[in-house]
Design a protein around this motif. Structure first.
Motif, PDB file in Angstrom:
ATOM      1  N   LEU A 181      30.254   8.413  -5.949  1.00 12.13           N
ATOM      2  CA  LEU A 181      29.561   7.731  -4.787  1.00 12.13           C
ATOM      3  C   LEU A 181      30.413   6.460  -4.617  1.00 12.13           C
ATOM      4  N   HIS A 182      30.801   5.860  -5.644  1.00 12.47           N
ATOM      5  CA  HIS A 182      31.642   4.690  -5.558  1.00 12.47           C
ATOM      6  C   HIS A 182      32.935   4.961  -4.917  1.00 12.47           C
ATOM      7  N   ALA A 183      33.414   6.027  -5.122  1.00  8.64           N
ATOM      8  CA  ALA A 183      34.807   6.235  -4.171  1.00  8.64           C
ATOM      9  C   ALA A 183      34.590   6.598  -2.871  1.00  8.64           C
ATOM     10  N   VAL A 184      33.431   6.923  -2.352  1.00 10.23           N
ATOM     11  CA  VAL A 184      33.220   7.368  -0.944  1.00 10.23           C
ATOM     12  C   VAL A 184      32.823   6.053  -0.246  1.00 10.23           C
ATOM     13  N   GLY A 185      32.541   4.743  -0.901  1.00 15.23           N
ATOM     14  CA  GLY A 185      32.268   3.707  -0.260  1.00 15.23           C
ATOM     15  C   GLY A 185      31.051   3.675   0.536  1.00 15.23           C
ATOM     16  N   GLU A 186      31.096   3.311   1.862  1.00 16.10           N
ATOM     17  CA  GLU A 186      29.834   3.029   2.950  1.00 16.10           C
ATOM     18  C   GLU A 186      29.157   4.474   2.769  1.00 16.10           C
ATOM     19  N   GLU A 187      29.958   5.662   2.859  1.00 18.39           N
ATOM     20  CA  GLU A 187      29.425   6.742   2.910  1.00 18.39           C
ATOM     21  C   GLU A 187      28.090   7.320   1.891  1.00 18.39           C
ATOM     22  N   ALA A 188      28.476   6.282   0.733  1.00 19.47           N
ATOM     23  CA  ALA A 188      27.481   6.848  -0.296  1.00 19.47           C
ATOM     24  C   ALA A 188      25.878   6.670   0.151  1.00 19.47           C
ATOM     25  N   ILE A 189      25.626   5.914   1.050  1.00 14.94           N
ATOM     26  CA  ILE A 189      24.401   5.894   1.699  1.00 14.94           C
ATOM     27  C   ILE A 189      23.958   6.860   2.134  1.00 14.94           C
TER      28      ILE A 189
ATOM     29  N   PHE B 262      24.384  10.081   0.977  1.00 18.15           N
ATOM     30  CA  PHE B 262      23.914  10.825  -0.072  1.00 18.15           C
ATOM     31  C   PHE B 262      22.527  10.123  -0.457  1.00 18.15           C
ATOM     32  N   LEU B 263      22.450   8.861  -0.742  1.00 19.52           N
ATOM     33  CA  LEU B 263      21.352   8.141  -1.190  1.00 19.52           C
ATOM     34  C   LEU B 263      20.202   8.281  -0.467  1.00 19.52           C
ATOM     35  N   SER B 264      20.359   7.768   0.916  1.00 16.00           N
ATOM     36  CA  SER B 264      19.059   7.974   1.554  1.00 16.00           C
ATOM     37  C   SER B 264      18.255   9.029   1.597  1.00 16.00           C
ATOM     38  N   PRO B 265      18.692  10.170   1.741  1.00 16.80           N
ATOM     39  CA  PRO B 265      17.572  11.308   1.866  1.00 16.80           C
ATOM     40  C   PRO B 265      17.362  11.684   0.558  1.00 16.80           C
ATOM     41  N   VAL B 266      18.013  11.326  -0.423  1.00 15.54           N
ATOM     42  CA  VAL B 266      17.474  11.573  -1.857  1.00 15.54           C
ATOM     43  C   VAL B 266      16.512  10.705  -2.302  1.00 15.54           C
ATOM     44  N   VAL B 267      16.606   9.371  -2.071  1.00 18.23           N
ATOM     45  CA  VAL B 267      15.644   8.269  -2.425  1.00 18.23           C
ATOM     46  C   VAL B 267      14.670   8.576  -1.591  1.00 18.23           C
ATOM     47  N   GLU B 268      14.557   8.909  -0.387  1.00 20.24           N
ATOM     48  CA  GLU B 268      13.597   8.850   0.475  1.00 20.24           C
ATOM     49  C   GLU B 268      12.623  10.021   0.209  1.00 20.24           C
ATOM     50  N   SER B 269      13.287  11.338  -0.319  1.00 18.83           N
ATOM     51  CA  SER B 269      12.569  12.437  -0.397  1.00 18.83           C
ATOM     52  C   SER B 269      11.737  12.652  -1.758  1.00 18.83           C
ATOM     53  N   PHE B 270      12.625  12.010  -2.936  1.00 17.79           N
ATOM     54  CA  PHE B 270      12.114  12.129  -4.181  1.00 17.79           C
ATOM     55  C   PHE B 270      11.158  10.746  -4.471  1.00 17.79           C
ATOM     56  N   GLY B 271      11.730   9.453  -3.902  1.00 13.46           N
ATOM     57  CA  GLY B 271      11.154   8.290  -4.174  1.00 13.46           C
ATOM     58  C   GLY B 271      12.128   8.072  -5.575  1.00 13.46           C
ATOM     59  N   ALA B 272      12.221   6.447  -5.594  1.00  9.32           N
ATOM     60  CA  ALA B 272      12.822   6.220  -6.779  1.00  9.32           C
ATOM     61  C   ALA B 272      12.031   6.109  -8.026  1.00  9.32           C
TER      62      ALA B 272
ATOM     63  N   LEU C 200      23.954   1.230  -6.492  1.00  8.20           N
ATOM     64  CA  LEU C 200      22.550   0.815  -5.945  1.00  8.20           C
ATOM     65  C   LEU C 200      22.124  -0.174  -5.008  1.00  8.20           C
ATOM     66  N   ALA C 201      23.206  -0.934  -4.894  1.00  3.06           N
ATOM     67  CA  ALA C 201      22.883  -2.579  -4.136  1.00  3.06           C
ATOM     68  C   ALA C 201      22.411  -2.191  -2.882  1.00  3.06           C
ATOM     69  N   PRO C 202      22.683  -1.182  -1.995  1.00  4.03           N
ATOM     70  CA  PRO C 202      21.901  -1.194  -0.586  1.00  4.03           C
ATOM     71  C   PRO C 202      20.507  -0.701  -0.819  1.00  4.03           C
ATOM     72  N   LEU C 203      19.968  -0.532  -1.763  1.00  5.06           N
ATOM     73  CA  LEU C 203      18.582  -0.075  -2.113  1.00  5.06           C
ATOM     74  C   LEU C 203      17.817  -1.213  -2.293  1.00  5.06           C
ATOM     75  N   PRO C 204      16.337  -1.243  -1.904  1.00  2.00           N
ATOM     76  CA  PRO C 204      15.567  -2.383  -2.139  1.00  2.00           C
ATOM     77  C   PRO C 204      15.564  -2.581  -3.541  1.00  2.00           C
TER      78      PRO C 204
ATOM     79  N   GLN D  64      12.828   0.675 -10.480  1.00  3.29           N
ATOM     80  CA  GLN D  64      12.365   1.985 -11.021  1.00  3.29           C
ATOM     81  C   GLN D  64      13.414   2.787 -11.547  1.00  3.29           C
ATOM     82  N   ILE D  65      14.653   2.753 -10.749  1.00  2.94           N
ATOM     83  CA  ILE D  65      15.722   3.702 -11.445  1.00  2.94           C
ATOM     84  C   ILE D  65      16.112   3.148 -12.535  1.00  2.94           C
ATOM     85  N   PHE D  66      16.424   1.808 -12.742  1.00  5.24           N
ATOM     86  CA  PHE D  66      16.812   1.414 -13.939  1.00  5.24           C
ATOM     87  C   PHE D  66      15.841   1.317 -15.351  1.00  5.24           C
ATOM     88  N   ALA D  67      14.639   1.190 -14.822  1.00  2.10           N
ATOM     89  CA  ALA D  67      13.658   1.390 -15.879  1.00  2.10           C
ATOM     90  C   ALA D  67      12.134   2.051 -15.702  1.00  2.10           C
TER      91      ALA D  67
END
Length: 286
Positions: free
Chosen positions: A211-219, A221-231, A258-262, A268-271
């Motif tokens: 995810l870090h390697a793809v740069g701005e494209e990481a979002i 991946f992150l957006s649909p996963v976090v939106e569907s599962f929830g943090a 994870l910086a782009p996330l609220p 939630q993700i960290f603890a």
């Protein structure tokens, strides 16, 4: 920020007391070349700001012998809980699971179906012989970490989740999605599994590095996963020392991706998710 590492491994220096018995017949490269003891893990946690860690059995070093993670937890109960490797096909699996949690002190168990020393993805975790284990895990409220690869065994995973919807399954390394090839497609494939309420995701360097390697494209991946599962169904883990970086570097990697996330989602993700999956961690500051 409250930080809990849900996936790290410890290796003892004393081979007489803790003999090697790796699944797959050989010790993994990382366990042989860069082992970290429980004492070393505490030092790394202090340096990186990690309050508590889930010691996940180093299956590629000790197999089903969970002695070292249990002894490490007993020596530092304020910093560690232990997750041990378990055989769900054993005829007495339900009784052994109850004993492992109530008497031995495990906070959860792990099924190792594929990995560095087991390259072929196993399907045995969903065999009918495992049903008594899954039923017991649901009744006991035990979190089951599942080390597997999506794709080769997704159908088996879905079968388990449908048969035993009350079981909490924590999918190690997000199931190794192919982020490098297409972040958006990988995110969509993972997100589709969110319809199963018992499934949780463990976010480690295995996904954070691509995810870090793809740069701005990481979002993408992150957006649909976090939106569907929830943090609330995603938990961070370092995978130290299987990961080559230090704990401090692994924390910073996660923060960057994870910086782009609220902020609330990051908490939630960290603890937060970890404390719900493993009540024995207690509340923050306890």
């Amino acid at each position: 920020m409250d930080i809990i590492d849900t996936h790290c491994h410890v290796i003892a220096e004393d081979r007489g007391r803790y003999p090697r018995a790796p699944i797959g017949g050989k010790t993994s490269t990382w366990a042989a070349s860069r082992p970290v003891t429980a004492e070393g893990m505490v030092a790394g946690m202090d340096e990186s700001g990690i309050q508590q860690s889930v010691l996940v059995q180093a299956t590629t070093a000790y197999g089903y012998d969970n002695s070292y993670v249990l002894d490490s937890r007993a020596a530092s109960p304020d910093r560690f809980i232990a997750v041990g490797t378990f055989d769900p096909l054993a005829p007495d699996a339900p009784a052994r699971l109850a004993s492992a949690i109530a008497e031995q002190g495990l906070a959860g168990v792990r099924l190792f179906t594929s990995g560095s020393t087991v390259p072929t993805q196993g399907e045995w975790f969903a065999a009918p012989e495992s049903y008594k284990f899954w039923r017991a895990a649901g009744e006991l409220g035990v979190t089951v970490c599942l080390q597997m690869r999506l794709g080769p065994a997704t159908r088996q995973l879905v079968d388990v989740l449908e048969r035993f919807p009350t079981v909490r399954v924590l999918l190690d390394h997000f199931g190794y999605p192919d982020i490098a090839d297409s972040p958006a497609r990988a995110g969509k494939e993972v997100a589709e599994l969110a319809t199963h309420p018992g499934l949780h995701l463990k976010l480690t360097h295995r996904s954070l590095e691509p995810l870090h390697a793809v740069g701005e494209e990481a979002i993408e991946f992150l957006s649909p996963v976090v939106e569907s599962f929830g943090a609330e169904r995603i938990a961070w883990g370092s995978n130290c020392p299987a990961a080559e970086q230090s704990l401090t570097e692994l924390v910073e990697l996660a923060r960057a991706v994870l910086a782009p996330l609220p902020p609330a989602a990051q908490e939630q993700i960290f603890a937060g998710t970890a404390r719900r999956l493993y009540p024995s961690l207690g509340g923050y500051g306890s």
